[in-house]
Design an enzyme around this catalytic site. Structure first.
Site, PDB file in Angstrom:
ATOM      1  N   TRP A  39       0.822  -1.225   0.000  1.00 26.83           N
ATOM      2  CA  TRP A  39       0.000   0.000   0.000  1.00 26.83           C
ATOM      3  C   TRP A  39       0.849   1.265   0.000  1.00 26.83           C
ATOM      4  CZ3 TRP A  39      -5.033   1.905   0.484  1.00 26.83           C
ATOM      5  CH2 TRP A  39      -5.173   3.176   1.057  1.00 26.83           C
ATOM      6  N   ASN A  41       0.125   5.736   0.282  1.00 26.88           N
ATOM      7  CA  ASN A  41      -0.740   6.912   0.185  1.00 26.88           C
ATOM      8  C   ASN A  41       0.114   8.166  -0.020  1.00 26.88           C
ATOM      9  OD1 ASN A  41      -0.997   5.824   3.187  1.00 26.88           O
ATOM     10  ND2 ASN A  41      -1.271   8.003   3.433  1.00 26.88           N
ATOM     11  N   ASP A  42      -0.060   9.203   0.753  1.00 29.05           N
ATOM     12  CA  ASP A  42       0.503  10.536   0.451  1.00 29.05           C
ATOM     13  C   ASP A  42       1.920  10.585  -0.138  1.00 29.05           C
ATOM     14  OD1 ASP A  42      -1.569  10.673   2.236  1.00 29.05           O
ATOM     15  OD2 ASP A  42      -0.535  11.942   3.673  1.00 29.05           O
ATOM     16  N   TRP A  66      -3.701   0.077   4.375  1.00 37.89           N
ATOM     17  CA  TRP A  66      -2.967   0.996   5.233  1.00 37.89           C
ATOM     18  C   TRP A  66      -2.570   0.271   6.523  1.00 37.89           C
ATOM     19  CZ3 TRP A  66      -3.085   3.180  10.043  1.00 37.89           C
ATOM     20  CH2 TRP A  66      -2.334   4.351  10.213  1.00 37.89           C
ATOM     21  N   SER A 102       3.303  11.522   7.336  1.00 40.73           N
ATOM     22  CA  SER A 102       3.735  12.380   6.231  1.00 40.73           C
ATOM     23  C   SER A 102       4.654  13.521   6.649  1.00 40.73           C
ATOM     24  CB  SER A 102       2.512  12.968   5.531  1.00 40.73           C
ATOM     25  OG  SER A 102       1.940  11.970   4.739  1.00 40.73           O
ATOM     26  N   ASP A 170       2.237  16.272   9.611  1.00 40.89           N
ATOM     27  CA  ASP A 170       2.541  16.553   8.198  1.00 40.89           C
ATOM     28  C   ASP A 170       3.322  17.857   7.988  1.00 40.89           C
ATOM     29  OD1 ASP A 170       0.900  14.331   8.053  1.00 40.89           O
ATOM     30  OD2 ASP A 170      -0.854  15.432   7.348  1.00 40.89           O
ATOM     31  N   GLU A 224      -4.953  18.398   6.930  1.00 38.47           N
ATOM     32  CA  GLU A 224      -3.760  17.574   6.777  1.00 38.47           C
ATOM     33  C   GLU A 224      -2.869  18.144   5.663  1.00 38.47           C
ATOM     34  OE1 GLU A 224      -5.120  13.188   8.093  1.00 38.47           O
ATOM     35  OE2 GLU A 224      -5.693  13.656   6.049  1.00 38.47           O
TER      36      GLU A 224
HETATM   37  C1  FRU Z   1      -3.224  12.002   4.827  1.00 39.00           C
HETATM   38  C2  FRU Z   1      -2.738  11.342   6.098  1.00 39.00           C
HETATM   39  C3  FRU Z   1      -1.757  12.255   6.806  1.00 39.00           C
HETATM   40  C4  FRU Z   1      -0.945  11.296   7.602  1.00 39.00           C
HETATM   41  C5  FRU Z   1      -0.872  10.105   6.695  1.00 39.00           C
HETATM   42  C6  FRU Z   1      -0.860   8.775   7.389  1.00 39.00           C
HETATM   43  O1  FRU Z   1      -3.673  11.112   3.858  1.00 39.00           O
HETATM   44  O2  FRU Z   1      -3.815  11.010   6.933  1.00 39.00           O
HETATM   45  O3  FRU Z   1      -2.330  13.259   7.575  1.00 39.00           O
HETATM   46  O4  FRU Z   1       0.312  11.806   7.909  1.00 39.00           O
HETATM   47  O5  FRU Z   1      -1.998  10.171   5.845  1.00 39.00           O
HETATM   48  O6  FRU Z   1      -0.610   7.746   6.485  1.00 39.00           O
END
Ligand code: FRU
Length: 500
Positions: A39, A41-42, A66, A102, A170, A224
């Site tokens: 997986w 993400n950001d 996640w 992040s 973040d 975020e």
């Molecule tokens: C945004 C978020 C951030 C965090 C991260 C965790 O998508 O929720 O705020 O740092 O993903 O994976």
């Protein structure tokens, strides 16, 4: 450096080395950065180090869901072709045992400095659940990173009274003449998002400066992934609010990303907001971050997936990809986004149609495929609806539709093969623009990759990004109109990229 690698990180590095190769190349997008394995993400730490682009990302290599967050890592010379590097950070310290969330990166004194959110998540002896988010730092050589001894470098104790100690994450760092600054997401006493600014002279001692802006429960809850940068004569605060409500055709993704365009006074550190708009109007976009390229371009990249509607096919060993990096400019007081120009060097097989009349479903010679770019101009509008139907065969299609009367553009993936009850349609307002001859024109630049479409409308005035996992054999493109349209059309393939 090798010696500083923890057993956890070593385990991930060994595993991903094998798994990356187990994923067939043909399964991956042709020109979008996708998860090495498991997986993602950001986007994180989007930066330039020793002249190369680096991109890190939220990463759970052990499953397609996640989980405890690592920082995956890749690098590129041109923002189009990415090379995977070994995982950079694992949650292996007491201050980030719940995840390395992040953050961002900067080159300083020859080192690559990462600043990220550490999550402290544990049950104490008395049964109490201790949860905190803190800001941490790691320094490295572009391959291996060592977390600094001073970690955590910023804790929630420094935030304004009443701010959440749990939602504080973040950090995005940048350099000014007088030192380093960062913005970080937080939650104010009213429960909704605020963006805090910090300053450091030496990257070690960080001091709280101010609250730059806050939601006051009007633009979602937690804010975020903030970013804060000048663009033309304006200053942009970009944030990704959670739990956002739609307003007209704006802000339809519950997890949204917005541009807050305004003025910034560097001396007093005050930000005056003027206008708020969505960053992207498609179904799959979140957590965008920018970098400043050496030639002065402000380049944005986002996570091209939705938290609420994850449609990754069950058969894949990976989940998550990034948008194509985009150049931002300020024109006529608006923020324009265009695909990075580096993509153009990969164009092959140009096909061009000029002043073509479309009266009903129309297929055109050599306009076909799943990895390509279409530059479409609609120049006469004697119709209610004009459609570009793609990833199409008898069973499947996705389409983009321009509605003349409503002056809006719709993306619809209902028949793309989705078998989950997820949102499949999204609209955005789009008025024709003035063409070169002064007449009205609607311009759509459509970037298709195996599983995605990004539509840049009217030279980048608005963008829509969406995923669809239609089988690749559905590769027809049909132009369709319920009246008469005149169009110009150019198609490019990305021959080299497709065969990688
Ligand atoms: C945004 C978020 C951030 C965090 C991260 C965790 O998508 O929720 O705020 O740092 O993903 O994976």
């Amino acid at each position: 450096m090798e010696k500083s690698i923890s057993p956890q990180l070593l385990k991930v590095r060994r595993m991903e080395k094998k798994q990356i190769h187990d994923i067939p190349k043909e399964e991956r997008p042709a020109y979008h950065m996708s998860s090495p394995t498991g997986w993602i993400n950001d986007p994180n730490g989007f930066s330039i180090f020793h002249g190369q682009y680096h991109l890190f990302f939220q990463y759970h290599p052990f499953s397609k869901k996640w989980g405890p967050m690592h920082w995956g890592h890749c690098t590129s010379r041109d923002l189009i072709q990415w090379e995977y590097l070994p995982c950079a950070l694992a949650p292996d310290e007491s201050y980030d045992e719940g995840g390395c969330y992040s953050g961002s990166a900067i080159e300083a004194d020859g080192e690559h400095v990462l600043i990220y959110t550490g999550v402290m998540d544990r049950y104490l002896d008395d049964g109490f659940h201790y949860y905190r988010q803190v800001q941490c730092m790691a320094k490295g050589d572009g391959l291996n990173y060592k977390k600094t001894r001073q970690n955590p470098v910023i804790t929630g104790e420094s935030t304004p009274r009443g701010s959440s100690l749990e939602d504080f994450r973040d950090p995005k760092i940048w350099k000014e003449e007088d030192g380093y600054y960062l913005v970080v997401g937080s939650r104010a006493r009213d429960g909704s998002g605020q963006i805090l600014m910090y300053y450091s002279e030496d990257l070690e001692q960080w001091n709280y400066v101010t609250v730059l802006d806050q939601s006051s429960n009007k633009y979602g809850r937690m804010w975020e992934c903030p970013d804060f940068f000048p663009l033309g004569s304006k200053q942009i605060l970009m944030v990704s609010p959670q739990d956002m409500r739609a307003y007209g055709l704006e802000f339809h993704n519950g997890n949204n990303s917005i541009f807050i365009c305004g003025q910034y006074d560097k001396k007093s550190h005050t930000f005056q907001r003027e206008k708020i708009t969505s960053v992207d109007y498609g179904l799959d976009f979140y957590a965008s971050q920018t970098l400043l390229a050496q030639d002065g371009r402000r380049i944005l990249i986002g996570w091209m997936q939705s938290w609420d509607a994850n449609i990754t096919p069950a058969s894949f060993q990976w989940s998550g990809m990034m948008t194509l990096p985009r150049e931002l400019t300020l024109e006529h007081g608006r923020i324009y986004q265009r695909p990075v120009r580096e993509l153009e060097q990969y164009r092959t097989d140009q096909v061009r149609y000029e002043d073509l009349t479309i009266l009903g479903p129309t297929t055109l010679d050599h306009i076909k495929g799943r990895v390509l770019e279409l530059l479409l101009e609609i120049t006469t509008f004697e119709f209610d609806h004009f459609r570009v139907r793609f990833a199409k065969n008898d069973e499947y299609e996705t389409f983009v539709q321009y509605s003349r009367k409503k002056e809006c553009l719709t993306i619809d993936r209902t028949h793309s093969g989705i078998d989950r009850d997820v949102v499949c349609r999204r609209k955005m307002e789009l008025a024709p623009m003035q063409g070169q001859n002064g007449a009205e024109v609607v311009k759509l630049r459509i970037l298709l990759d195996k599983y995605s479409v990004e539509v840049f409308a009217n030279d980048g005035e608005k963008v829509m990004s969406s995923l669809f996992y239609t089988p690749q054999e559905a590769d027809n493109i049909v132009l369709d109109c319920d009246g008469t349209a005149r169009i110009n059309l150019i198609k490019y393939s990305f021959g080299g990229l497709e065969q990688r």
